[in-house]
Write a protein that holds these residues in place. Structure first.
Motif, PDB file in Angstrom:
ATOM      1  N   LEU A  86       0.829  -1.206   0.000  1.00 27.98           N
ATOM      2  CA  LEU A  86       0.000   0.000   0.000  1.00 27.98           C
ATOM      3  C   LEU A  86       0.864   1.257   0.000  1.00 27.98           C
ATOM      4  CD1 LEU A  86      -2.793   1.300   0.045  1.00 27.98           C
ATOM      5  CD2 LEU A  86      -2.798   1.034   2.550  1.00 27.98           C
ATOM      6  N   ILE A  87       1.926   1.258   0.782  1.00 25.78           N
ATOM      7  CA  ILE A  87       2.822   2.420   0.817  1.00 25.78           C
ATOM      8  C   ILE A  87       3.424   2.664  -0.565  1.00 25.78           C
ATOM      9  CG2 ILE A  87       5.027   3.298   1.716  1.00 25.78           C
ATOM     10  CD1 ILE A  87       4.288   1.832   4.363  1.00 25.78           C
ATOM     11  N   ALA A  88       3.879   1.606  -1.227  1.00 25.80           N
ATOM     12  CA  ALA A  88       4.447   1.749  -2.570  1.00 25.80           C
ATOM     13  C   ALA A  88       3.403   2.288  -3.538  1.00 25.80           C
ATOM     14  CB  ALA A  88       4.990   0.400  -3.059  1.00 25.80           C
ATOM     15  N   TRP A  89       2.164   1.792  -3.436  1.00 26.24           N
ATOM     16  CA  TRP A  89       1.096   2.268  -4.321  1.00 26.24           C
ATOM     17  C   TRP A  89       0.840   3.755  -4.093  1.00 26.24           C
ATOM     18  CZ3 TRP A  89      -3.459   4.802  -4.078  1.00 26.24           C
ATOM     19  CH2 TRP A  89      -4.235   4.806  -5.249  1.00 26.24           C
ATOM     20  N   ILE A  90       0.755   4.163  -2.834  1.00 28.52           N
ATOM     21  CA  ILE A  90       0.512   5.580  -2.523  1.00 28.52           C
ATOM     22  C   ILE A  90       1.623   6.435  -3.124  1.00 28.52           C
ATOM     23  CG2 ILE A  90       0.428   7.295  -0.666  1.00 28.52           C
ATOM     24  CD1 ILE A  90      -0.879   5.049   1.083  1.00 28.52           C
ATOM     25  N   LYS A  91       2.858   6.074  -2.858  1.00 32.66           N
ATOM     26  CA  LYS A  91       3.999   6.872  -3.338  1.00 32.66           C
ATOM     27  C   LYS A  91       4.064   6.912  -4.863  1.00 32.66           C
ATOM     28  CE  LYS A  91       6.789   6.511   0.795  1.00 32.66           C
ATOM     29  NZ  LYS A  91       7.241   7.853   1.065  1.00 32.66           N
ATOM     30  N   ASP A  92       3.656   5.831  -5.518  1.00 30.91           N
ATOM     31  CA  ASP A  92       3.649   5.789  -6.981  1.00 30.91           C
ATOM     32  C   ASP A  92       2.526   6.628  -7.595  1.00 30.91           C
ATOM     33  OD1 ASP A  92       5.839   4.112  -7.062  1.00 30.91           O
ATOM     34  OD2 ASP A  92       4.659   2.283  -7.409  1.00 30.91           O
TER      35      ASP A  92
ATOM     36  N   LYS B  53       4.182  15.079  -0.914  1.00 29.17           N
ATOM     37  CA  LYS B  53       5.338  14.588  -0.160  1.00 29.17           C
ATOM     38  C   LYS B  53       4.973  14.139   1.253  1.00 29.17           C
ATOM     39  CE  LYS B  53       6.612  19.166   1.483  1.00 29.17           C
ATOM     40  NZ  LYS B  53       7.633  20.200   1.493  1.00 29.17           N
ATOM     41  N   PHE B  54       3.781  14.474   1.725  1.00 26.85           N
ATOM     42  CA  PHE B  54       3.378  14.115   3.077  1.00 26.85           C
ATOM     43  C   PHE B  54       2.720  12.737   3.178  1.00 26.85           C
ATOM     44  CE2 PHE B  54       3.427  18.795   3.173  1.00 26.85           C
ATOM     45  CZ  PHE B  54       4.330  18.976   4.211  1.00 26.85           C
ATOM     46  N   LEU B  55       2.410  12.145   2.037  1.00 23.12           N
ATOM     47  CA  LEU B  55       1.719  10.852   2.073  1.00 23.12           C
ATOM     48  C   LEU B  55       2.715   9.701   2.119  1.00 23.12           C
ATOM     49  CD1 LEU B  55      -1.217  11.361  -0.441  1.00 23.12           C
ATOM     50  CD2 LEU B  55      -1.115  11.880   1.999  1.00 23.12           C
ATOM     51  N   PRO B  56       2.471   8.710   2.921  1.00 24.76           N
ATOM     52  CA  PRO B  56       1.290   8.435   3.730  1.00 24.76           C
ATOM     53  C   PRO B  56       1.394   8.830   5.187  1.00 24.76           C
ATOM     54  CG  PRO B  56       2.585   6.442   3.612  1.00 24.76           C
ATOM     55  CD  PRO B  56       3.323   7.515   2.820  1.00 24.76           C
ATOM     56  N   TYR B  57       2.546   9.379   5.606  1.00 26.56           N
ATOM     57  CA  TYR B  57       2.797   9.546   7.042  1.00 26.56           C
ATOM     58  C   TYR B  57       2.397  10.898   7.613  1.00 26.56           C
ATOM     59  CZ  TYR B  57       5.370   5.262   6.345  1.00 26.56           C
ATOM     60  OH  TYR B  57       5.703   3.979   6.034  1.00 26.56           O
TER      61      TYR B  57
END
Length: 140
Positions: free
Chosen positions: A119-125, A130-134
């Motif tokens: 999920l993190i990789a999908w969000i970043k892609d 720059k604030f996503l996901p944290y």
């Protein structure tokens, strides 16, 4: 003769009343992701929906924590996907560090379901935020 617009704070679309986060609306948005309709959100949503739901991007984190506690995990994931792409595709849906994605990911973390590498990789892609996901480290 020209008219002058007036500002009425009670009509502010970015109001912070937690009653504005409607579970039925969230389920509608999650269904768009579930049905694989994320490629063109301006077609998946009506122009009224785009306008009416825009305020969700700027809701206070406490409002999101309250409403997300009642949602199933798979619904949270679909909302994360929806809001990630909504911010990129829909005008006026920009949220930066206040994105619902941040608060929904924190709800998943509270449940022990985050971090999720896929999920993190999908969000970043799929975002330039720059604030996503944290979120913003200063908000912790």
């Amino acid at each position: 003769m020209s008219t002058v617009d007036t500002w009425d704070p009670s009509q502010n679309s970015d109001a912070t009343n937690s009653d504005d986060i409607n579970i039925d609306v969230l389920l509608r948005l999650a269904k768009i992701s579930f049905n694989g309709q994320l490629d063109n959100l301006s077609e998946a949503l009506s122009s009224d929906e785009i306008s009416d739901y825009r305020h969700l991007m700027k809701r206070h984190k406490e409002d999101w924590f309250k409403v997300s506690a009642d949602l199933e995990q798979h619904t949270l994931v679909h909302l994360i996907r929806f809001f990630t792409l909504a911010e990129a595709q829909l005008t006026g849906w920009e949220a930066g560090s206040k994105s619902p994605v941040v608060w929904l990911c924190r709800e998943l973390k509270k449940r022990g379901a985050f971090p999720d590498a896929e999920l993190i990789a999908w969000i970043k892609d799929n975002t330039d935020n720059k604030f996503l996901p944290y979120g913003n480290l200063l908000d912790l």
